[in-house]
Design a protein around this motif. Structure first.
Motif, short mmCIF file in Angstrom:
data_model
loop_
_atom_site.label_atom_id
_atom_site.label_comp_id
_atom_site.label_asym_id
_atom_site.label_seq_id
_atom_site.Cartn_x
_atom_site.Cartn_y
_atom_site.Cartn_z
N ARG A 180 -4.60 -13.87 47.99
CA ARG A 180 -4.33 -15.00 47.10
C ARG A 180 -5.57 -15.33 46.27
N GLU A 181 -6.76 -15.24 46.88
CA GLU A 181 -8.00 -15.51 46.15
C GLU A 181 -8.20 -14.48 45.04
N CYS A 207 -0.81 -12.76 54.38
CA CYS A 207 -0.98 -14.20 54.21
C CYS A 207 0.25 -15.02 54.59
N THR A 208 1.35 -14.36 54.86
CA THR A 208 2.60 -15.07 55.17
C THR A 208 3.22 -14.47 56.42
N GLN A 261 3.04 -19.10 61.65
CA GLN A 261 2.73 -20.00 60.53
C GLN A 261 1.54 -20.88 60.87
N GLY A 303 -1.96 -20.95 58.96
CA GLY A 303 -2.37 -22.22 58.39
C GLY A 303 -2.33 -22.21 56.88
N ARG A 304 -3.12 -23.06 56.30
CA ARG A 304 -3.23 -23.14 54.85
C ARG A 304 -4.61 -22.70 54.40
N GLY A 305 -5.23 -21.89 55.22
CA GLY A 305 -6.58 -21.44 54.92
C GLY A 305 -6.62 -20.45 53.78
N CYS A 330 -6.77 -17.11 51.75
CA CYS A 330 -6.10 -15.83 51.87
C CYS A 330 -6.80 -14.86 50.92
#
Length: 84
Positions: free
Chosen positions: A57-58, A23-24, A46, A50-52, A54
């Motif tokens: 993260r979810e 994610c990063t 980056q 994006g900021r979609g 992940c």
């Protein structure tokens, strides 16, 4: 199209790594070395990430246990000195 010319990493490879949980830019670098030589591709990576959503993260936001590296960072220095 190539994102990282130092290691020959394409946009699709970055997307594939992102789909599997990277994610990063640091996680992408761990997966394929992109961004670890000259660093010229980090901003492009980056932008691709994006900021979609992940997947990792979810899972964490949904209450799944955090990865081991995150838990280790949460240990307070006082707890470390007591353990020694």
């Amino acid at each position: 199209m190539y994102v990282c010319s130092c290691f020959g990493i394409t946009e699709q490879q970055v997307r594939d790594h992102a789909d599997t949980g990277a994610c990063t830019p640091r996680q992408i670098a761990s997966a394929c070395k992109a961004g670890t030589d000259c660093g010229g591709c980090v901003r492009r990576i980056q932008a691709l990430l994006g900021r979609g959503a992940c997947p990792r993260r979810e899972l964490i936001d949904g209450g799944a246990p955090e990865p081991l590296g995150v838990e280790a960072d949460a240990v307070e220095p006082a707890a470390l000195s007591e353990a020694a």
